[in-house]
Design an enzyme around this catalytic site. Structure first.
Site, mmCIF file in Angstrom:
data_model
loop_
_atom_site.group_PDB
_atom_site.id
_atom_site.type_symbol
_atom_site.label_atom_id
_atom_site.label_comp_id
_atom_site.label_asym_id
_atom_site.label_seq_id
_atom_site.Cartn_x
_atom_site.Cartn_y
_atom_site.Cartn_z
ATOM 1 N N SER A 165 0.830 -1.212 0.000
ATOM 2 C CA SER A 165 0.000 0.000 0.000
ATOM 3 C C SER A 165 0.855 1.248 0.000
ATOM 4 C CB SER A 165 -0.891 0.039 1.251
ATOM 5 O OG SER A 165 -1.754 -1.048 1.273
ATOM 6 N N GLU A 248 -1.465 -3.860 13.245
ATOM 7 C CA GLU A 248 -2.338 -3.653 12.074
ATOM 8 C C GLU A 248 -3.754 -4.125 12.388
ATOM 9 O OE1 GLU A 248 -0.938 -5.406 8.422
ATOM 10 O OE2 GLU A 248 -2.473 -4.349 7.263
#
Ligand SMILES: Cc1cc2nc3c(=O)[nH]c(=O)nc-3n(C[C@H](O)[C@H](O)[C@H](O)COP(=O)(O)OP(=O)(O)OC[C@H]3O[C@@H](n4cnc5c(N)ncnc54)[C@H](O)[C@@H]3O)c2cc1C
Length: 402
Positions: A165, A248
């Protein structure tokens, strides 16, 4: 004597008082973007992080010497809640660094690395990405094949990553590379900070269904990694990865920044009034949000008392994904036919329900798929027999697919 509750209330008032001079409060008209679907305006984010850089508000749990507020989990959560009441640009490019990689460097990085990297992450000067997944290493992350070979005091890196990402903006990446193929897969991985701007690193964006180019393929051709950028001991990269993934899952759970304020605003939408079935569904989302909040508080308390993050992160992530999917569908139904048109072409023209809808499928994949989370819950919470793992104890280089 003050109680924790009064301490939390005092902190809330104090942070709100400080932020009101710096930022603009959200109103009923404010719109939010879920996980930054499609906003490439890096300057607005940089400006915002610069404004907040002195108070430590973006990294409340980081130690004071690294620009944080040194708060434990319950207190830092209050700071985040207060911050959510203010207008915020799309901070997605920075959150991988601030929420995932910063805490990982705090846990595993050397003192020199912490002084070199943390301040630049927190203040938005440098963007970091996570270089974990590969074509054959997603759910089975320990299968990473990108190889780093020791050559004196550097490592020579070859291989590739995928789904990285915002790698196309990134200055640095947290990399997992195989450094020893003679031991089983979890034991031969090493973590590094990788300078993304150096020769031999090629970043190729992948365009997705909402028009955004969120993630990338990254290729490494004879890239030189200084040993000083190794994070943790050689062969200890799996521990580094687990720390990063637990942060995360935490960041992807607990409601993902959906607020009661936002749900109340949806309840007042003309598409909801006089629609008892839709209002019922909205009430279910409100209940789910409350339950997620309580579960998050319980998990925080567990960690505050010295416990390790566990399967509760997987449960919270599953619950959040389901709530976001339901809510996005409801928001679009309330909009009616207007939900099929956008203010302008491309992701920047999506409203908050449209962008939530477009992002929601990805939540069941990123940070570990729903199936993988269910495996964790099955094995660690329900005590079901573990999956057969035939390659767990076999040296990596002896596997037929290495
Ligand atoms: C929006 C988004 C952002 C991402 N960002 C990053 C990033 O920044 N950095 C990064 O490194 N990665 C990133 N990823 C990658 C992500 O971590 C992987 O996509 C994810 O771990 C799944 O791996 P995979 O895509 O290889 O799927 P696979 O692992 O190939 O899985 C395919 C299917 O099989 C199922 N499956 C696999 N194993 C099992 C099992 N044991 N039991 C039951 N079902 C199973 C999965 O649930 C899935 O449905 C991102 C992904 C998305 C969607």
């Amino acid at each position: 004597m003050s109680t924790p509750t009064t301490d939390l209330a005092r902190l809330r008032t104090q942070v709100h008082g400080a932020l009101i001079d710096l930022l603009q409060e959200r109103t009923a008209e404010s719109r939010s973007r879920v996980l930054g679907a499609g906003n490439d305006d890096l300057e607005a984010g940089r400006h915002f992080l610069r404004i907040l850089s002195d108070g430590g508000y973006m990294a409340p749990s980081w130690p004071v010497e690294h620009g944080g507020m040194g708060l434990d989990a319950a207190y830092s959560d209050v700071v985040r809640e207060v911050l959510a009441g203010f207008e915020t640009p799309d901070l997605y490019p920075w959150m991988v660094g601030i929420d995932l990689i910063g805490p990982t460097i705090l846990a595993h990085g050397s003192t020199e690395q912490q002084s070199r990297w943390l301040d630049r992450i927190r203040t938005g000067q440098e963007i970091w990405c996570q270089l974990f997944s590969e074509p054959d290493a997603g759910s089975d992350l320990a299968n990473v094949k990108a190889r780093a070979v020791a050559e004196g005091d550097v490592w020579r890196l070859n291989g590739s990553k995928v789904w990285s990402s915002r790698a196309h903006y990134s200055d640095w990446g947290l990399l997992l590379a195989r450094t020893d193929g003679s031991v089983p897969k979890h034991r031969g991985i090493t973590a590094f900070g990788l300078d993304m701007r150096q020769p031999g690193v090629t970043v190729r964006p992948l365009r997705q269904m909402n028009g955004d180019a969120h993630f990338n393929e990254v290729f490494f051709d004879d890239v030189e990694l200084p040993d000083g950028d190794r994070i943790g001991a050689p062969g200890e990269g799996w521990r580094v990865a687990i720390t990063c993934l637990s942060h995360e899952r935490g960041a992807l759970a607990g409601g993902l920044g959906v607020s009661l304020h936002q749900l109340r605003a949806l309840g007042r939408d003309p598409g909801m009034i006089g629609e008892p079935v839709r209002r019922d569904r909205l009430a279910r989302s409100v209940a789910a949000l409350e339950v997620l909040g309580w579960s998050a508080s319980r998990a925080l308390e567990h960690r505050r008392l010295g416990g390790q993050p566990g399967a509760e992160g997987s449960l919270a992530k599953l619950g959040t994904n389901a709530m976001i999917r339901d809510l996005a569908a409801l928001g679009l139904e309330a909009e009616g036919p207007a939900a099929t048109v956008t203010a302008e072409p491309g992701p920047a023209g999506l409203d908050e329900w449209q962008s939530m809808w477009m992002v929601s499928p990805s939540l069941s994949i990123r940070g570990g798929t729903d199936e993988v989370q269910r495996n964790i819950v099955g094995e660690r919470v329900l005590g079901l027999p573990p999956e057969p793992r035939v390659d767990k104890d076999r040296p990596f280089d002896e596997r037929p697919d290495r």
